[in-house]
Motif scaffolding. Structure first.
Motif, short mmCIF file in Angstrom:
data_model
loop_
_atom_site.label_atom_id
_atom_site.label_comp_id
_atom_site.label_asym_id
_atom_site.label_seq_id
_atom_site.Cartn_x
_atom_site.Cartn_y
_atom_site.Cartn_z
N LEU A 233 -20.64 36.19 27.95
CA LEU A 233 -19.22 35.57 28.24
C LEU A 233 -18.67 35.89 29.88
O LEU A 233 -18.03 35.06 30.46
CB LEU A 233 -18.22 36.71 27.58
CG LEU A 233 -18.22 36.48 25.86
CD1 LEU A 233 -17.52 37.44 25.18
CD2 LEU A 233 -17.73 35.09 25.67
N LEU A 237 -17.44 32.81 32.00
CA LEU A 237 -16.10 32.61 32.61
C LEU A 237 -16.23 32.08 34.26
O LEU A 237 -15.63 31.77 34.76
CB LEU A 237 -15.45 34.25 32.91
CG LEU A 237 -15.05 34.33 31.29
CD1 LEU A 237 -14.45 35.98 31.25
CD2 LEU A 237 -13.80 33.57 31.22
N LYS A 240 -16.52 28.67 33.90
CA LYS A 240 -15.40 27.90 33.79
C LYS A 240 -14.49 28.09 35.21
O LYS A 240 -13.70 27.24 35.42
CB LYS A 240 -14.41 28.72 32.66
CG LYS A 240 -15.37 28.56 31.48
CD LYS A 240 -15.37 27.10 30.72
CE LYS A 240 -13.92 26.58 30.50
NZ LYS A 240 -14.07 25.16 30.03
N ARG A 267 -5.07 27.74 34.07
CA ARG A 267 -6.15 27.96 33.11
C ARG A 267 -6.29 27.14 31.98
O ARG A 267 -5.37 26.92 31.24
CB ARG A 267 -6.63 29.39 32.84
CG ARG A 267 -6.70 30.37 33.95
CD ARG A 267 -7.53 29.85 35.27
NE ARG A 267 -8.90 29.65 35.16
CZ ARG A 267 -9.92 30.53 34.93
NH1 ARG A 267 -9.41 31.58 35.73
NH2 ARG A 267 -11.24 30.27 34.92
N THR A 271 -10.60 28.42 28.56
CA THR A 271 -10.88 29.87 29.30
C THR A 271 -9.94 30.94 28.75
O THR A 271 -10.64 32.02 28.81
CB THR A 271 -10.45 29.29 30.59
OG1 THR A 271 -11.23 28.32 31.17
CG2 THR A 271 -10.63 30.69 31.61
N ILE A 274 -11.56 32.45 25.90
CA ILE A 274 -12.90 33.25 25.92
C ILE A 274 -12.46 34.76 26.94
O ILE A 274 -13.28 35.61 26.51
CB ILE A 274 -13.66 32.42 27.23
CG1 ILE A 274 -14.03 31.15 26.73
CG2 ILE A 274 -14.78 33.34 27.87
CD1 ILE A 274 -14.85 30.26 27.56
N PHE A 275 -11.42 34.44 27.46
CA PHE A 275 -10.94 36.06 28.28
C PHE A 275 -10.55 36.93 27.23
O PHE A 275 -10.95 38.19 27.22
CB PHE A 275 -9.76 35.33 29.15
CG PHE A 275 -10.09 35.55 30.64
CD1 PHE A 275 -10.30 36.65 31.37
CD2 PHE A 275 -10.22 34.39 31.22
CE1 PHE A 275 -10.77 36.70 32.72
CE2 PHE A 275 -10.54 34.36 32.59
CZ PHE A 275 -10.61 35.26 33.26
N TYR A 278 -13.85 38.32 25.96
CA TYR A 278 -14.59 38.97 26.84
C TYR A 278 -13.81 40.39 26.93
O TYR A 278 -14.57 41.53 26.98
CB TYR A 278 -14.30 38.23 28.33
CG TYR A 278 -14.97 39.04 29.55
CD1 TYR A 278 -16.29 39.25 29.49
CD2 TYR A 278 -14.11 39.72 30.46
CE1 TYR A 278 -16.78 39.91 30.57
CE2 TYR A 278 -14.63 40.55 31.56
CZ TYR A 278 -16.13 40.54 31.71
OH TYR A 278 -16.64 41.17 32.70
#
Length: 406
Positions: A233, A237, A240, A267, A271, A274-275, A278
């Motif tokens: 991840l 990131l 991205k 963003r 994204t 994904i954060f 993460y």
């Protein structure tokens, strides 16, 4: 008679030969020293030593000061440690105030690795620039970071002490040091003008860490799947970011971003999702336990044995900004109290230091350590607020606290 003349000529010839030999030796030594200095500069330049990390961030933020003092709107500055860097979103601060009809330009002057001794000299340079242009800061928020002010933190700054000092102090301040300690004064000017602000200790420390890297606290270990997810991840990131900011230049302090980072409005939904994933694999209990141990070792974060010299320099910071600010606030940022639990003795020592700061500056310190707006889920580790969670919530809190000043 002739023997006397012969001996005299011989002695004269020997003297001339010795002088030539000494002259050549001095020349060779000088050339070797020059070659060594040039080599050091080339190596450090090739490694980007002055443009990376805290050195780069300090240098770039100082270079921005002439532009900052010419901003047409009210200037706001948040000055502090890496906690300030992580926790304050200047562009969100400005955008939200603009919606309320208030035009300000705020800047994040948070720096990791600078204790109050170094911050004192940096705040003098900021004040100098505003005084020179007869400009005032509308609001200065100054972070008081307790664990940046400990004896442990001061002791650990030894390898970078002279490098950061020569970077931040002016010649008059270095001369004052030289008056009291000529040997150190000569050394400081040598570092500033011949070594490009990089001391021998910093070079030794840098290469020493490369050859013998310090052991990070990994007492508690996550499972292999979690570690693999974390790495995957993290790489995703990075990709991205490159996609969403193709024109971004890699700098430590961006004027365009006002010293802060990205904001969620820029963003993609993908994204941001994904954060969330993460943070789930990086903010594990094991990771937090390890980070806590690291903070105890590097900063005495739970015992808080304060270094009086650093407390004095923090008071200087506040006074430096009082010279050029209409409003000055001294703040303790949110604390991850789920993981960092200061002892009763530490709390007593902290209360005494706060009283000392308040009496010396005439400013009542604002304690934001345990405000309800910030929850344990909003931290990326045991001390720093996380991007798009903690920084947004805390910036909202600051807007509510200080919008009436504009």
């Amino acid at each position: 008679m002739s023997l006397s003349i012969s001996n005299s000529n011989h002695q004269g010839t020997a003297t001339m030969t010795s002088q030539k030999l000494y002259g050549k030796s001095i020349l060779v030594i000088g050339l070797c020293m020059a070659f060594a200095l040039i080599s050091i500069h080339l190596i450090l330049h090739g490694m980007g030593a002055n443009s990376q990390g805290v050195l780069g961030r300090v240098t770039e933020s100082r270079a921005a000061l002439p532009q900052i003092v010419k901003e047409p709107n009210d200037v706001v500055m948040f000055f502090g440690s890496s906690m300030t860097r992580a926790g304050f979103s200047p562009r969100k601060f400005d955008a939200d105030l603009a919606l309320r009809g208030k035009q300000v330009k705020s800047f994040n002057y948070g720096f990791g690795g600078l204790n109050p001794y170094f911050q004192d000299f940096l705040s003098r340079r900021i004040a100098d620039e505003f005084i020179k242009e007869d400009r005032r800061i509308k609001l200065t928020m100054i972070e008081f970071n307790p664990f940046q002010t400990t004896q442990t933190r001061w002791d650990r700054a030894a390898p970078v002490l002279d490098s950061f000092l020569t970077l931040l102090a002016n010649d008059e301040e270095l001369m004052e040091i030289a008056k009291n300690d000529l040997t150190r004064g000569v050394r400081l000017f040598n570092i500033k003008y011949l070594r490009g602000n990089i001391s021998a200790e910093m070079i030794t420390s840098f290469f020493g860490r490369g050859m013998f890297p310090p052991q990070s606290h990994q007492t508690f270990k996550d499972d292999d799947e979690t570690i693999a997810q974390r790495r995957r991840l993290g790489r995703l990131l990075g990709q991205k970011f490159d996609e969403e900011y193709p024109d971004h230049k890699p700098v430590e302090w961006s004027y365009e971003w006002q010293g802060g980072g990205t904001i969620p409005q820029e963003r993609s939904a993908e994204t941001l999702a994904i954060f969330n994933d993460y943070y789930r694999v990086t903010q594990t209990d094991n990771a937090m336990r390890n980070d806590r141990l690291s903070r105890i070792n590097s900063a005495d974060i739970e015992q808080l044995h304060f270094e009086p010299l650093l407390v004095d320099h923090f008071i200087n910071i506040v006074k430096n900004f009082q010279r050029v600010s209409e409003n000055v606030e001294v703040i303790m940022l949110p604390k991850n109290s789920k993981w960092i639990k200061t002892t009763p003795e530490a709390e007593k020592r902290l209360a005494e230091v706060i009283t000392q700061i308040e009496q010396a500056t005439g400013i009542k310190l604002k304690n934001h350590q345990n405000i309800p707006q910030i929850t344990p889920q909003m931290y990326r580790d045991t001390t720093h607020l996380s991007r798009y969670r903690g920084d947004i919530a805390y910036t909202d809190y600051l807007i509510d606290q200080y919008q009436s000043l504009f």
